[in-house]
Design a protein around this motif. Structure first.
Motif, PDB file in Angstrom:
ATOM      1  N   ARG A 101      32.701  53.464  38.565  1.00  0.00           N
ATOM      2  CA  ARG A 101      34.100  53.149  38.812  1.00  0.00           C
ATOM      3  C   ARG A 101      34.494  53.549  40.225  1.00  0.00           C
ATOM      4  O   ARG A 101      34.116  54.619  40.714  1.00  0.00           O
ATOM      5  CB  ARG A 101      34.981  53.887  37.808  1.00  0.00           C
ATOM      6  CG  ARG A 101      36.464  53.565  37.929  1.00  0.00           C
ATOM      7  CD  ARG A 101      37.280  54.441  36.996  1.00  0.00           C
ATOM      8  NE  ARG A 101      37.221  55.838  37.429  1.00  0.00           N
ATOM      9  CZ  ARG A 101      37.441  56.874  36.631  1.00  0.00           C
ATOM     10  NH1 ARG A 101      37.678  56.676  35.350  1.00  0.00           N
ATOM     11  NH2 ARG A 101      37.393  58.097  37.104  1.00  0.00           N
TER      12      ARG A 101
ATOM     13  N   ASN B 159      38.098  53.501  42.740  1.00  0.00           N
ATOM     14  CA  ASN B 159      39.550  53.289  42.778  1.00  0.00           C
ATOM     15  C   ASN B 159      39.985  52.842  44.166  1.00  0.00           C
ATOM     16  O   ASN B 159      39.629  53.478  45.165  1.00  0.00           O
ATOM     17  CB  ASN B 159      40.286  54.586  42.425  1.00  0.00           C
ATOM     18  CG  ASN B 159      39.921  55.094  41.048  1.00  0.00           C
ATOM     19  OD1 ASN B 159      39.962  54.365  40.066  1.00  0.00           O
ATOM     20  ND2 ASN B 159      39.543  56.366  40.980  1.00  0.00           N
TER      21      ASN B 159
ATOM     22  N   ASN C 107      40.147  45.576  37.629  1.00  0.00           N
ATOM     23  CA  ASN C 107      41.240  46.082  36.797  1.00  0.00           C
ATOM     24  C   ASN C 107      42.478  46.317  37.652  1.00  0.00           C
ATOM     25  O   ASN C 107      42.520  47.255  38.452  1.00  0.00           O
ATOM     26  CB  ASN C 107      40.797  47.387  36.121  1.00  0.00           C
ATOM     27  CG  ASN C 107      41.817  47.892  35.121  1.00  0.00           C
ATOM     28  OD1 ASN C 107      42.826  47.253  34.876  1.00  0.00           O
ATOM     29  ND2 ASN C 107      41.537  49.052  34.549  1.00  0.00           N
TER      30      ASN C 107
ATOM     31  N   TYR D 270      44.271  51.622  33.109  1.00  0.00           N
ATOM     32  CA  TYR D 270      43.259  52.039  34.088  1.00  0.00           C
ATOM     33  C   TYR D 270      42.189  52.938  33.475  1.00  0.00           C
ATOM     34  O   TYR D 270      41.131  53.120  34.061  1.00  0.00           O
ATOM     35  CB  TYR D 270      43.926  52.770  35.260  1.00  0.00           C
ATOM     36  CG  TYR D 270      44.704  51.858  36.173  1.00  0.00           C
ATOM     37  CD1 TYR D 270      44.046  50.950  37.000  1.00  0.00           C
ATOM     38  CD2 TYR D 270      46.093  51.903  36.214  1.00  0.00           C
ATOM     39  CE1 TYR D 270      44.766  50.113  37.846  1.00  0.00           C
ATOM     40  CE2 TYR D 270      46.815  51.072  37.049  1.00  0.00           C
ATOM     41  CZ  TYR D 270      46.139  50.175  37.869  1.00  0.00           C
ATOM     42  OH  TYR D 270      46.847  49.346  38.700  1.00  0.00           O
TER      43      TYR D 270
ATOM     44  N   ASN E 260      39.127  49.598  40.102  1.00  0.00           N
ATOM     45  CA  ASN E 260      40.548  49.745  39.766  1.00  0.00           C
ATOM     46  C   ASN E 260      41.389  49.514  41.018  1.00  0.00           C
ATOM     47  O   ASN E 260      41.143  50.131  42.062  1.00  0.00           O
ATOM     48  CB  ASN E 260      40.840  51.152  39.242  1.00  0.00           C
ATOM     49  CG  ASN E 260      40.322  51.367  37.838  1.00  0.00           C
ATOM     50  OD1 ASN E 260      40.248  50.442  37.042  1.00  0.00           O
ATOM     51  ND2 ASN E 260      39.965  52.606  37.520  1.00  0.00           N
TER      52      ASN E 260
END
Length: 375
Positions: free
Chosen positions: A112, A114, A140, A156, A177
Motif C-alpha cells: 500500500r 498513500n 482507492n 481507505y 490510496n
C-alpha cells in the motif's frame, strides 16, 4: 533513491507544481506596493472588504483553476492538448513505478502507498483508469458505490487479495490510496436530509451556462482594476459574477484558498479526517514522506509535518523545484534549519526539478541526491 523505499510505509505529498503546465499554481502575479508579492489566498485576505475584488478573483479561480481541472481538452486545442499529454504521461509514469514497486515488496510488507494531494484536478483518476487491465492494482479514492459514489474515510482501510480458482492461495493486490486534502472538481455536496452533513458525492459538478466569461488573465493590480471598470456600470454582469462565488461555496465540495478556509465550510469534518490520516501515517514506524510540487504554504499541513518530525523513524524527502524553493519552504515551515530527518533534494547544474527530473531522481537506483543536509 528507490532503494530507500522498500519495506517502508510510503507516503507522497503532491502539490500544484505536479500539474503545472496544465493547471496554474495558486501563487499569483499580484504585486502591491504595500504588501509585496502575494498568493491568491493573501490577496483575498488583505482585501476582505472589497467585494468586487473578491468576486472577480473567484471568477478567475473558477476559469483558470477549477474548470481546467476537469481536463476536458477539445481536439482543436492543439497546444493545450500537447501540454495535457505531457503532464498526463508524467503522472502515468509515477503510478506505474509505484505499482511495480509494490509488486516487488516482500509478503511481510503491506502492499500500500498513500498519496496526499492538495490538487483539485483529475490527473490521478484519469491516469489510474488508463492503467486498468495493464496492471493488477486497486486505486482507492475513498469512495464506495457504483452509480452514485460516496466518500468515507473508512473506505481507505482495506486489503484486497487475489485467490486461485480453488482458493488455494492468497496474493495481496497493490493498493494506491488517494487522499484529496482540499477536495476535487468531481465532488459535490450531498444535500439529502437523511445523509450525514459531511457526506460528499463523487460526481461531476455541472456548470454549463452559469458563469460569465473570465475578466482577468492574472491576479494583478492592473487586471483587477480594469475588470472593476468593466463591471462598474453593468449591474447585470456584476450580479452574475457575485453568483459565481455563492455557487462555488454552495455546490463545490472544495477547500478554497482563504486563510480561514476551514471555518468557512460546514463540511470541515471530512477534511480534518483527511489531515488526521496524514498525521497518523507520518507517526507510524519506518515511514517515508516524499514531497513534490508543494511549498508548504498551507499552514495546517505544514504544522502536521513539523510535528511529525518528532518521529525518529520518519524520513522526509522534499524535492525543491529551484534553489530558492528551499528557503521558501523553510520560511513556510517557520524553521531556521531543517531537522535531521528532512532531506532537501536540490536542482543540479542550474536546472529546475520538474516532474520528469523528479521521476528520474526518485526511481533510478543509486541516483545522485544533492542536498545540504543529506544523510
Amino acid at each position: 533513491m528507490i532503494e530507500k523505499l522498500y519495506g517502508k510505509n510510503i507516503n507522497f505529498l503532491i502539490g500544484s507544481g505536479a500539474s503545472f503546465g496544465m493547471i496554474p499554481t495558486l501563487s499569483s502575479n499580484y504585486v502591491d506596493l504595500i504588501y509585496g508579492d502575494l498568493t491568491i489566498e493573501e490577496v483575498l485576505e488583505k482585501n476582505k472588504t472589497d467585494e468586487d475584488l473578491q468576486n472577480i478573483v473567484y471568477l478567475y479561480y473558477y476559469h483558470e483553476i477549477l474548470k481546467k481541472g476537469y481536463l476536458e481538452i477539445s481536439e482543436e486545442s492543439t497546444e493545450l492538448k500537447e501540454k495535457y499529454e505531457e503532464v498526463f504521461k508524467n503522472y502515468q509514469k509515477l503510478l506505474e513505478n509505484l505499482i511495480n514497486l509494490l509488486q516487488r515488496e516482500s509478503y511481510q510488507k503491506e502492499k500500500r502507498i498513500n498519496i496526499f494531494t492538495t490538487n483539485y484536478d483529475l490527473f490521478f483518476e484519469k491516469v489510474a483508469d488508463s492503467l486498468v487491465g495493464k496492471y493488477e492494482f486497486y486505486f482507492n479514492d475513498g469512495s464506495s458505490g457504483n452509480i452514485t459514489k460516496k466518500l468515507s474515510m473508512k473506505n481507505y482501510h482495506k486489503k484486497i487479495y487475489h485467490t486461485g480458482i480453488f482458493d488455494n492461495f492468497d496474493r495481496e493486490i497493490p493498493i494506491i490510496n488517494l487522499f484529496k486534502l482540499h477536495g476535487s472538481v468531481s465532488w459535490k455536496y450531498v444535500n439529502d436530509k437523511n445523509n450525514k452533513p459531511h457526506e460528499i458525492k463523487v460526481e461531476y459538478f455541472e456548470t454549463e451556462g452559469n458563469y460569465p466569461k473570465n475578466l482577468i488573465k492574472e491576479v494583478s493590480n492592473e487586471e483587477i482594476e480594469n475588470a472593476k471598470e468593466t463591471i462598474k456600470n453593468n449591474e447585470d454582469l456584476k450580479n452574475k459574477i457575485k453568483e459565481v462565488k455563492n455557487e462555488l461555496f454552495e455546490k463545490f465540495a472544495l477547500i478554497f484558498p482563504e486563510k480561514n478556509k476551514f471555518e468557512n465550510t460546514l463540511y470541515q469534518e471530512f477534511y480534518y479526517q483527511n489531515l488526521r490520516q496524514l498525521s497518523y501515517e507520518l507517526e507510524k514506524q519506518n515511514s517515508i514522506l516524499i514531497v513534490f510540487g508543494f511549498s508548504f504554504a498551507d499552514e495546517h499541513i505544514a504544522e502536521i509535518v513539523k510535528r511529525a518530525c518528532n518521529n525518529p523513524t520518519l524520513n522526509i524527502y522534499i524535492f525543491c523545484y529551484s534553489l530558492d524553493t528551499k528557503n521558501e519552504i523553510l520560511n513556510n515551515l517557520k524553521l531556521e534549519e531543517f531537522p535531521n530527518n528532512i532531506k532537501t533534494i536540490l536542482p543540479e547544474d542550474n536546472e529546475n526539478i520538474d516532474f520528469k527530473i523528479f521521476l528520474k531522481k526518485l526511481f533510478e537506483v543509486n541516483s545522485k541526491i544533492e542536498s545540504d543536509n543529506n544523510e
